[in-house]
Design a protein around this motif. Structure first.
Motif, mmCIF file in Angstrom:
data_model
loop_
_atom_site.group_PDB
_atom_site.id
_atom_site.type_symbol
_atom_site.label_atom_id
_atom_site.label_comp_id
_atom_site.label_asym_id
_atom_site.label_seq_id
_atom_site.Cartn_x
_atom_site.Cartn_y
_atom_site.Cartn_z
ATOM 1 N N ARG A 54 -39.169 29.202 0.616
ATOM 2 C CA ARG A 54 -37.927 29.914 0.283
ATOM 3 C C ARG A 54 -36.964 29.008 -0.488
ATOM 4 O O ARG A 54 -36.312 29.440 -1.459
ATOM 5 C CB ARG A 54 -37.246 30.451 1.569
ATOM 6 N N TRP B 177 -37.989 39.470 -1.058
ATOM 7 C CA TRP B 177 -38.320 40.368 0.048
ATOM 8 C C TRP B 177 -39.830 40.443 0.203
ATOM 9 O O TRP B 177 -40.586 40.178 -0.734
ATOM 10 C CB TRP B 177 -37.705 41.750 -0.131
ATOM 11 N N VAL B 178 -40.264 40.725 1.414
ATOM 12 C CA VAL B 178 -41.684 40.812 1.711
ATOM 13 C C VAL B 178 -41.997 42.242 2.133
ATOM 14 O O VAL B 178 -41.242 42.863 2.886
ATOM 15 C CB VAL B 178 -42.105 39.812 2.814
ATOM 16 N N ALA C 207 -44.878 43.799 4.143
ATOM 17 C CA ALA C 207 -45.922 43.256 5.013
ATOM 18 C C ALA C 207 -46.806 44.352 5.578
ATOM 19 O O ALA C 207 -46.328 45.441 5.932
ATOM 20 C CB ALA C 207 -45.282 42.472 6.155
ATOM 21 N N TYR D 275 -44.796 34.018 5.527
ATOM 22 C CA TYR D 275 -44.308 35.012 4.563
ATOM 23 C C TYR D 275 -42.959 35.579 5.002
ATOM 24 O O TYR D 275 -42.055 35.771 4.175
ATOM 25 C CB TYR D 275 -45.332 36.142 4.408
ATOM 26 N N TYR D 276 -42.820 35.846 6.300
ATOM 27 C CA TYR D 276 -41.526 36.340 6.790
ATOM 28 C C TYR D 276 -40.442 35.288 6.604
ATOM 29 O O TYR D 276 -39.318 35.595 6.182
ATOM 30 C CB TYR D 276 -41.628 36.724 8.267
ATOM 31 N N ALA E 107 -38.762 35.005 3.181
ATOM 32 C CA ALA E 107 -38.091 36.185 2.642
ATOM 33 C C ALA E 107 -36.694 36.366 3.231
ATOM 34 O O ALA E 107 -36.405 35.917 4.343
ATOM 35 C CB ALA E 107 -38.935 37.431 2.932
ATOM 36 N N ALA F 172 -37.443 42.029 5.135
ATOM 37 C CA ALA F 172 -38.840 42.395 5.366
ATOM 38 C C ALA F 172 -38.981 43.900 5.469
ATOM 39 O O ALA F 172 -38.272 44.546 6.260
ATOM 40 C CB ALA F 172 -39.362 41.734 6.641
ATOM 41 N N ILE G 234 -41.743 46.685 6.629
ATOM 42 C CA ILE G 234 -42.959 46.749 7.442
ATOM 43 C C ILE G 234 -43.790 47.947 7.002
ATOM 44 O O ILE G 234 -43.323 49.089 7.031
ATOM 45 C CB ILE G 234 -42.628 46.858 8.942
ATOM 46 N N ALA H 121 -41.497 39.909 12.572
ATOM 47 C CA ALA H 121 -40.435 39.676 11.585
ATOM 48 C C ALA H 121 -39.103 39.429 12.274
ATOM 49 O O ALA H 121 -38.348 38.522 11.896
ATOM 50 C CB ALA H 121 -40.331 40.865 10.636
ATOM 51 N N VAL I 255 -35.560 37.757 10.514
ATOM 52 C CA VAL I 255 -35.476 38.445 9.227
ATOM 53 C C VAL I 255 -35.052 39.896 9.458
ATOM 54 O O VAL I 255 -35.641 40.582 10.291
ATOM 55 C CB VAL I 255 -36.836 38.420 8.502
ATOM 56 N N VAL J 55 -35.060 43.818 9.094
ATOM 57 C CA VAL J 55 -36.247 44.649 8.917
ATOM 58 C C VAL J 55 -35.869 46.005 8.333
ATOM 59 O O VAL J 55 -34.885 46.627 8.743
ATOM 60 C CB VAL J 55 -36.961 44.837 10.273
#
Length: 451
Positions: free
Chosen positions: A226, A235-236, A238, A328-329, A332, A335, A337, A352, A357, A359
């Motif tokens: 990051r 942003w991810v 996932a 990955y979380y 970011a 996140a 989902i 997450a 993070v 959500v």
């Protein structure tokens, strides 16, 4: 009558199930391996000693990762015991190998026919069986009862949708759920529905997934990524599912932030190449995690460009690695989902939250109704309805840093507040095992094993 029809149907379906394995193996080779295990046969032999064997069934990757704290706690509580981990998918088996190595035994759970299940039970002689969440196999339950193997439905959940479907079978479904020795439910609502379906000895112990903790080294790796990405929004998305990546990329296009970076992590490894091609067809610059140098903070766009140059160049990072979701979380700011923009039931948002993070999750969360509602009520998550709504929520949160930071803190607090289910579950399970030195299950041993 329904039981007889069910068993007859399995005899008819089993050959087709094998054919389906080989068809699926075109995309994921693991489906053509260890096929004999699916009929209760394998190679090797379990040592003849008195060590109790605890059998834990975790279907696929998500259930296997959720079982990690429980398996670790069981091994710590009973170091004299062996643990057998069974799966239904190659992805779950691979996750088990990655998480536990040689600390556990492993094989596929056999198809739900009497002969296959009996071979499996004779071979392994489990002292205790645990099936996770929603795994209800009528023949397996019957055969465990006949073999005097205590079978526990662990981390059990029952959505309102699944309850309505199951209730249509009346007394037959009550006989099935009544075959479990214990049912350890995630929430009071789950416990009530399971009791209505005939479950006995039901207790509410909480959700084991709250005890899943990303290793600190993994989170630190993500934090390093990051920092290397610089000031751009990240942003991810996932655990996305087939058909969902198009909607995620639609939201990405509608976001309207030129330097935003999307980390896209498909749920199923066999789809990595497919998703990469989809991104490239949209003329987005893509880098895959598998292309990164081992130990590198982020990939280099070329030999002469550092991570900051890449951060301005690449639109999408494809998370095509196993076991790095925590990183990955951590890499970011927000996140999303997956499994929730289409009617697929959603995926676990707890990991997450545990990383701190904020959500976002779509409308289709029938497999995670309670935890999603609790996360939204705690200020840890927002629910969006479609790609346009996802883009709007992303944009608002990227523009409002104090709100985003507050959501992240609420997410971490939410995850921390609900921990402890693993300890409670182990305390119950220990009462069902023979005392150390008392000997294991005495079922006859005659089969072959993959040790």
């Amino acid at each position: 009558m329904l039981r007889a029809i069910y068993r007859a149907a399995w005899w008819l379906v089993a050959p087709l199930a094998v054919l389906r394995l080989f068809i699926r193996s075109r995309r994921e080779r693991g489906y053509r391996e260890h096929v004999c295990e699916r009929f209760g046969r394998s190679a090797g032999r379990l040592p003849e000693d008195d060590a109790p064997l605890i059998w834990v069934h975790a279907v696929s990757v998500g259930e296997t990762r959720a079982a990690q704290p429980l398996v670790d706690a069981l091994l710590a509580a009973r170091p004299d015991a062996r643990v057998l981990l069974t799966h239904m998918t190659p992805g779950g088996r691979a996750a088990g190998e990655q998480l536990f190595g040689h600390r556990v035994l492993r094989c596929y759970l056999p198809y739900d026919t009497p002969s296959a299940v009996r071979r499996f039970l004779r071979a392994w002689r489990p002292s205790l069986g645990l099936v996770m969440e929603t795994e209800v196999w009528p023949t397996l339950i019957d055969e465990c009862r006949r073999a005097d193997v205590p079978l526990v439905l662990t981390n059990a959940r029952m959505s309102a949708r699944s309850y309505r479907r199951a209730a249509k079978f009346g007394q037959a479904v009550k006989e099935v759920f009544g075959g479990f020795t214990r049912v350890l439910a995630q929430s009071p609502a789950d416990a009530e529905r399971l009791t209505e379906l005939g479950a006995r000895n039901v207790a509410v112990l909480g959700n084991l997934k709250f005890d899943m903790a990303s290793p600190p080294a993994l989170v630190a790796r993500g934090r390093e990524w990051r920092r290397a990405f610089g000031a751009r929004p990240v942003w991810v998305a996932a655990s996305t599912r087939e058909g969902e990546e198009e909607r995620v990329l639609e939201a990405f296009a509608a976001l309207g932030i030129a330097d935003a970076l999307l980390i896209l992590v498909p749920r199923h490894p066999q789809r990595f190449d497919e998703v990469a091609a989809l991104v490239q067809r949209r003329n987005l610059k893509l880098v895959r995690r598998s292309q990164w140098a081992e130990g590198a903070a982020v990939p280099a766009a070329s030999a002469h460009e550092g991570p900051r140059a890449l951060a301005l160049d690449v639109n999408v990072l494809l998370g095509d690695s196993m076991g790095e979701m925590g990183a990955y979380y951590a890499a970011a700011d927000l996140a999303f989902i997956g499994g929730s923009l289409l009617p697929l039931g959603g995926q676990n948002l707890i990991e997450a939250c545990a990383v701190g993070v904020p959500v976002l999750i779509g409308p289709h969360v029938f497999n995670f109704t309670q935890v999603t509602a609790d996360a939204v009520a705690a200020g840890a998550a927002l629910q969006v309805q479609d790609p346009a709504d996802l883009a709007r929520a992303l944009r608002e949160l990227f523009e409002d840093k104090p709100r985003r930071v507050a959501m992240g803190a609420a997410a971490a607090a939410f995850a921390a507040r609900h921990r402890g289910a693993t300890e409670r579950t182990v305390n119950v399970l220990m009462t069902l095992l023979p005392e150390p030195g008392a000997g294991a299950a005495s079922s006859p041993s005659s089969a072959s094993l993959d040790l």
